[in-house]
Motif scaffolding. Sequence first.
Motif, PDB file in Angstrom:
ATOM      1  N   GLN A  73      57.581  40.640  40.736  1.00 47.89           N
ATOM      2  CA  GLN A  73      57.976  41.132  42.054  1.00 47.89           C
ATOM      3  C   GLN A  73      59.485  41.352  42.121  1.00 47.89           C
ATOM      4  O   GLN A  73      59.964  42.343  42.680  1.00 47.89           O
ATOM      5  CB  GLN A  73      57.515  40.151  43.131  1.00 47.89           C
ATOM      6  N   ALA A  74      60.252  40.432  41.515  1.00 47.89           N
ATOM      7  CA  ALA A  74      61.703  40.575  41.504  1.00 47.89           C
ATOM      8  C   ALA A  74      62.127  41.771  40.658  1.00 47.89           C
ATOM      9  O   ALA A  74      63.029  42.535  41.041  1.00 47.89           O
ATOM     10  CB  ALA A  74      62.351  39.296  40.979  1.00 47.89           C
ATOM     11  N   LEU A  75      61.497  41.954  39.499  1.00 45.40           N
ATOM     12  CA  LEU A  75      61.830  43.092  38.650  1.00 45.40           C
ATOM     13  C   LEU A  75      61.470  44.417  39.311  1.00 45.40           C
ATOM     14  O   LEU A  75      62.121  45.442  39.074  1.00 45.40           O
ATOM     15  CB  LEU A  75      61.103  42.977  37.305  1.00 45.40           C
ATOM     16  N   PHE A  76      60.420  44.375  40.135  1.00 42.06           N
ATOM     17  CA  PHE A  76      59.976  45.619  40.761  1.00 42.06           C
ATOM     18  C   PHE A  76      60.799  45.975  42.001  1.00 42.06           C
ATOM     19  O   PHE A  76      60.791  47.136  42.427  1.00 42.06           O
ATOM     20  CB  PHE A  76      58.499  45.519  41.160  1.00 42.06           C
ATOM     21  N   ALA A  77      61.504  45.023  42.575  1.00 46.19           N
ATOM     22  CA  ALA A  77      62.187  45.227  43.857  1.00 46.19           C
ATOM     23  C   ALA A  77      63.016  46.512  43.925  1.00 46.19           C
ATOM     24  O   ALA A  77      62.926  47.261  44.907  1.00 46.19           O
ATOM     25  CB  ALA A  77      63.044  44.004  44.185  1.00 46.19           C
ATOM     26  N   PRO A  78      63.839  46.840  42.902  1.00 49.63           N
ATOM     27  CA  PRO A  78      64.614  48.095  42.985  1.00 49.63           C
ATOM     28  C   PRO A  78      63.722  49.331  43.074  1.00 49.63           C
ATOM     29  O   PRO A  78      64.077  50.316  43.733  1.00 49.63           O
ATOM     30  CB  PRO A  78      65.430  48.097  41.685  1.00 49.63           C
ATOM     31  N   HIS A  79      62.570  49.288  42.434  1.00 52.52           N
ATOM     32  CA  HIS A  79      61.645  50.426  42.489  1.00 52.52           C
ATOM     33  C   HIS A  79      60.970  50.505  43.853  1.00 52.52           C
ATOM     34  O   HIS A  79      60.662  51.600  44.341  1.00 52.52           O
ATOM     35  CB  HIS A  79      60.595  50.307  41.384  1.00 52.52           C
ATOM     36  N   ALA A  80      60.738  49.351  44.489  1.00 54.36           N
ATOM     37  CA  ALA A  80      60.162  49.351  45.839  1.00 54.36           C
ATOM     38  C   ALA A  80      61.119  50.027  46.805  1.00 54.36           C
ATOM     39  O   ALA A  80      60.697  50.780  47.699  1.00 54.36           O
ATOM     40  CB  ALA A  80      59.859  47.914  46.280  1.00 54.36           C
ATOM     41  N   ASP A  81      62.413  49.771  46.633  1.00 54.86           N
ATOM     42  CA  ASP A  81      63.412  50.406  47.502  1.00 54.86           C
ATOM     43  C   ASP A  81      63.399  51.926  47.350  1.00 54.86           C
ATOM     44  O   ASP A  81      63.775  52.655  48.282  1.00 54.86           O
ATOM     45  CB  ASP A  81      64.807  49.868  47.167  1.00 54.86           C
ATOM     46  N   ALA A  82      62.964  52.391  46.179  1.00 54.55           N
ATOM     47  CA  ALA A  82      62.898  53.839  45.933  1.00 54.55           C
ATOM     48  C   ALA A  82      61.550  54.423  46.346  1.00 54.55           C
ATOM     49  O   ALA A  82      61.288  55.607  46.085  1.00 54.55           O
ATOM     50  CB  ALA A  82      63.166  54.121  44.458  1.00 54.55           C
ATOM     51  N   GLY A  83      60.696  53.588  46.964  1.00 56.04           N
ATOM     52  CA  GLY A  83      59.414  54.085  47.443  1.00 56.04           C
ATOM     53  C   GLY A  83      58.323  54.107  46.406  1.00 56.04           C
ATOM     54  O   GLY A  83      57.281  54.738  46.602  1.00 56.04           O
ATOM     55  N   ARG A  84      58.526  53.402  45.288  1.00 57.49           N
ATOM     56  CA  ARG A  84      57.496  53.368  44.252  1.00 57.49           C
ATOM     57  C   ARG A  84      56.442  52.311  44.572  1.00 57.49           C
ATOM     58  O   ARG A  84      56.625  51.444  45.412  1.00 57.49           O
ATOM     59  CB  ARG A  84      58.113  53.075  42.884  1.00 57.49           C
ATOM     60  N   VAL A  85      55.327  52.376  43.831  1.00 59.13           N
ATOM     61  CA  VAL A  85      54.197  51.461  44.035  1.00 59.13           C
ATOM     62  C   VAL A  85      53.986  50.657  42.753  1.00 59.13           C
ATOM     63  O   VAL A  85      53.973  51.236  41.666  1.00 59.13           O
ATOM     64  CB  VAL A  85      52.909  52.260  44.366  1.00 59.13           C
ATOM     65  N   PRO A  86      53.805  49.316  42.839  1.00 57.44           N
ATOM     66  CA  PRO A  86      53.566  48.532  41.623  1.00 57.44           C
ATOM     67  C   PRO A  86      52.138  48.695  41.125  1.00 57.44           C
ATOM     68  O   PRO A  86      51.196  48.850  41.908  1.00 57.44           O
ATOM     69  CB  PRO A  86      53.830  47.092  42.080  1.00 57.44           C
ATOM     70  N   ALA A  87      51.964  48.657  39.817  1.00 53.68           N
ATOM     71  CA  ALA A  87      50.634  48.768  39.215  1.00 53.68           C
ATOM     72  C   ALA A  87      50.673  48.127  37.848  1.00 53.68           C
ATOM     73  O   ALA A  87      51.744  47.957  37.246  1.00 53.68           O
ATOM     74  CB  ALA A  87      50.207  50.233  39.109  1.00 53.68           C
ATOM     75  N   ARG A  88      49.491  47.762  37.340  1.00 50.44           N
ATOM     76  CA  ARG A  88      49.382  47.222  35.982  1.00 50.44           C
ATOM     77  C   ARG A  88      48.471  48.120  35.165  1.00 50.44           C
ATOM     78  O   ARG A  88      47.429  48.569  35.655  1.00 50.44           O
ATOM     79  CB  ARG A  88      48.846  45.786  35.996  1.00 50.44           C
ATOM     80  N   VAL A  89      48.855  48.352  33.924  1.00 49.44           N
ATOM     81  CA  VAL A  89      48.086  49.241  33.057  1.00 49.44           C
ATOM     82  C   VAL A  89      46.822  48.532  32.589  1.00 49.44           C
ATOM     83  O   VAL A  89      46.875  47.467  31.971  1.00 49.44           O
ATOM     84  CB  VAL A  89      48.924  49.698  31.849  1.00 49.44           C
TER      85      VAL A  89
END
Length: 375
Positions: free
Chosen positions: A33-49
């Motif tokens: 969640q911490a690693l993804f935070a900058p991408h969340a600010d850019a409007g991205r969505v987290p996912a796992r392959v």
Amino acid sequence: SGGRTSAVPPPSGDTIVTDVPGLLELGFSPRWQALFAPHADAGRVPARVVRTDRGSSLVATAEGIARAKRSAGLRRSGGLPAVGDWVALHAPAGLDTPLIEAVLDRAGAIARGAAGRTSDVQVLAANVDVVFVTAPIAEPPHLRRIERELALAWDSGAVPVVVLTKADLCDDPDAARAAVEAIAPGAEVLVTRALAGGGIAALRERVAGHRTAVLIGPSGAGKSTLVNALLGEERQATRAVRVSDGRGRHVTVARELVALPGGGVLIDTPGLRELALVGAEEGIGAAFPEIEQAARGCRFRDCAHEDEPGCAVRAAVEAGDLPEERLASWHKLVRESRSAARRSDARLRAEDERRWKAISKAAKAISRQRDARGR
């Protein structure tokens, strides 16, 4: 997150399936969640392959499973998602196919050298906490292969657990276990009878707490049977064991991530004929700790443990404290790992040279254009 904790269902075509585990069940810990935070600010969505196919990947999001493709930027950077990776998706409303914009920095990976003499590296599974090294014992266990797979597992940073399968077809499971324990110091060795459910509870315990495990091992080791036993359903196809020699034939054709009932994530892999080590000397050292320990007494710091005077490792072999076959196996794996590292270095140097030649060529072209305009 919500959703039921069961196996990620296979998608129908490229549609999104909504009844799937939430991201927490797939291991979306505070670290990710911490690693993804900058991408969340850019409007991205987290996912796992979940699975990778040629040109696209199946990814699990909080909403379900979707088929995604790499963005142009990710393709240019050479980023290639692997099963188990956490990624940042560009998935605005109205976009038919989500785009993978970034792959989060991996916590570790199970990687092997690609088949043949190429210097390429193939990532089998990413962000794994536990490696289940499966080995059938219907016949005497293949100790040299287990050593190789343990080196690969230790090198990934994950915890290796040797899982002896098909114990119901073995005349003396205790003897097989003792033989494996002798060449697997530091690793737990479990005996399973998957068809009867024996040993499955112990495997579930190793994956509890939303940890991610991967199954590796040869074709016919019973990995798909273990997956079905852990899931409590016949999800992975298996083929009947031949009566003549007790061997089954694997039908897993792609690496795939599934969520287990009660927590934990499992990555199944096809049987691997070749398992080349690439720059895995740390893993080799962890798989052969008795050699590392003995080497501290060698006269020379860079002793190769062959014919050097004052070699404490050779002395241990001659004294009967270290089996000759263990040292021979260590030599083989170290030579292979170093050879692969040299090939990789040569490839990287060649890539750098090609890149700088291209840059130099482009700079000269720009200079000529400027000179032409100045005339």
